[in-house]
Scaffold this active site. Structure first.
Site, PDB file in Angstrom:
ATOM      1  N   GLN A   3       0.826  -1.201   0.000  1.00  0.00           N
ATOM      2  CA  GLN A   3       0.000   0.000   0.000  1.00  0.00           C
ATOM      3  C   GLN A   3       0.860   1.251   0.000  1.00  0.00           C
ATOM      4  O   GLN A   3       1.813   1.362   0.771  1.00  0.00           O
ATOM      5  CB  GLN A   3      -0.935   0.042   1.212  1.00  0.00           C
ATOM      6  CG  GLN A   3      -1.913   1.213   1.138  1.00  0.00           C
ATOM      7  CD  GLN A   3      -2.846   1.291   2.319  1.00  0.00           C
ATOM      8  OE1 GLN A   3      -2.458   1.763   3.380  1.00  0.00           O
ATOM      9  NE2 GLN A   3      -4.081   0.842   2.134  1.00  0.00           N
TER      10      GLN A   3
ATOM     11  N   CYS B 263      -7.021   6.465   5.042  1.00  0.00           N
ATOM     12  CA  CYS B 263      -6.443   6.789   6.347  1.00  0.00           C
ATOM     13  C   CYS B 263      -6.918   8.158   6.814  1.00  0.00           C
ATOM     14  O   CYS B 263      -6.779   9.153   6.102  1.00  0.00           O
ATOM     15  CB  CYS B 263      -4.919   6.766   6.275  1.00  0.00           C
ATOM     16  SG  CYS B 263      -4.120   7.153   7.848  1.00  0.00           S
TER      17      CYS B 263
ATOM     18  N   LYS C 189      -8.212   1.715  -1.432  1.00  0.00           N
ATOM     19  CA  LYS C 189      -8.884   1.703  -0.123  1.00  0.00           C
ATOM     20  C   LYS C 189      -9.441   3.093   0.138  1.00  0.00           C
ATOM     21  O   LYS C 189      -8.711   4.086   0.073  1.00  0.00           O
ATOM     22  CB  LYS C 189      -7.879   1.313   0.972  1.00  0.00           C
ATOM     23  CG  LYS C 189      -8.408   1.407   2.407  1.00  0.00           C
ATOM     24  CD  LYS C 189      -9.225   0.203   2.778  1.00  0.00           C
ATOM     25  CE  LYS C 189      -9.741   0.293   4.222  1.00  0.00           C
ATOM     26  NZ  LYS C 189      -8.687   0.208   5.242  1.00  0.00           N
TER      27      LYS C 189
END
Length: 346
Positions: free
Chosen positions: A70, A100, A139
């Protein structure tokens, strides 16, 4: 579940977690049933890679494939360069972090901060997909705020860019990790796109994993914090999805052997000094719900030598074995000291 040309053995994925999903922990979770494991997030600024921390995060030596790495950043060209550099180092899947919520990540217009700028999302995804010949995954969260849940729009951008799979944490950026994750947005995304969608957030038991798969139609489940101290959640969930019931709880001696092997791997990977210190948080997670765990952690956190830690773990699990021959560390909602298969529930 399939990501590009890679057919995963099951739909369970270990979420990338900074300071947690290092190579020793990825190895353990894969052994215990995770269909895919994702590395700790690394910055897309390759100028910052020349540190001991980055060296460990970029170390995938000996890992079975597919190796998923990632990356995070807010500049398309920099993300593309980092993707190519990671592929050169052995990455077989590149995952882009736009989920995040950490302030130090978001203040650089990276992570979930990107969700507020769909045009920058599109340019970033286009750049990375064009830069590498391996599958690229993404993500995200459900949106910047509860009033702007734009996950469906971002998912459509991702599909058009050539993203091969999309993981969604069921909170907005503004939520951070507060409140409960919601999954109706995940269900909406599943209905809107044709790529695999992976549900993430508060999935802390095999029962909940099955419920989320059924209610959202997601292709996979990503498990993060629930695996801290309980990597057995992967094998338990695989069994539950296949058979509709939990497998027998593992024997205490088998749990002890896994924990000890993890400890030794940490010492070997980081060296005794750093390995001893990093091991403290993992043993805190392993023992937080076990009888005598608080006293054990108080003493364990004072130990300075690798050998002392190994002996302490052996002695602790010998004491646990006197209470029963099996133990399910996850608990999975059990409220009694022992569950119906006779195992100590933690």
């Amino acid at each position: 579940m399939q990501i590009g040309s890679y057919l995963l053995p099951n739909p369970l994925i270990l979420a990338p977690m900074a300071g947690v999903t290092d190579r020793p922990f990825r190895h353990l979770c894969r052994e215990l049933g995770a269909g895919l494991v994702v590395s700790e997030m690394v910055t897309s600024d390759t100028r910052l890679w020349d540190t001991r921390k980055s060296a460990h995060r970029l170390d995938h030596s000996g890992e079975p494939g597919p190796v998923s790495v990632q990356i995070a950043g807010g500049e398309p060209d920099m993300l593309a360069h980092a993707a190519r550099a990671n592929v050169d180092r052995g990455a077989q899947i590149i995952d882009i972090n736009m989920g995040c919520p950490a302030k130090k990540v978001c203040k650089r217009a990276a992570g979930s901060a990107l969700l507020s700028d769909p045009d920058l999302v599109a340019r970033s995804l286009d750049a990375v997909v064009a830069a590498v010949d391996v599958p690229v995954t993404l993500k995200i969260r459900t949106g910047p705020t509860r009033d702007d849940r734009n996950a469906v729009a971002i998912a459509r951008i991702a599909e058009q860019a050539g993203i091969q799979a999309l993981a969604i944490h069921g909170r907005t950026r503004a939520d951070k990790f507060n409140g409960e994750a919601e999954f109706h947005t995940v269900r909406d995304v599943v209905a809107a796109v044709g790529i695999p969608v992976i549900a993430n957030g508060d999935i802390n038991s095999p029962q909940k994993a099955q419920r989320i798969l059924e209610t959202t139609g997601a292709s996979g489940i990503m498990i993060g914090r629930a695996a801290q101290g309980n990597p057995w959640i992967f094998q338990d969930t695989v069994h539950y999805l296949d058979h509709g019931r939990l497998p027998p709880a593992p024997k205490v001696e088998d749990v002890a052997a896994r924990v000890l092997a993890h400890l030794i791997d940490l010492h070997r990977f980081y060296g005794d000094y750093s390995g001893v210190r990093i091991a403290r948080k993992h043993l805190g997670w392993y023992t937080q719900h076990l009888p005598g765990g608080e006293d054990f952690r108080r003493g364990f956190n004072k130990l300075e030598k690798a050998g002392q830690q190994r002996r302490a773990i052996e002695q602790f699990f010998q004491q646990i074995s006197a209470l029963g021959d099996r133990i399910r560390i996850g608990g999975y909602g059990e409220v009694s000291a022992r569950n119906k298969d006779g195992a100590l529930a933690a």
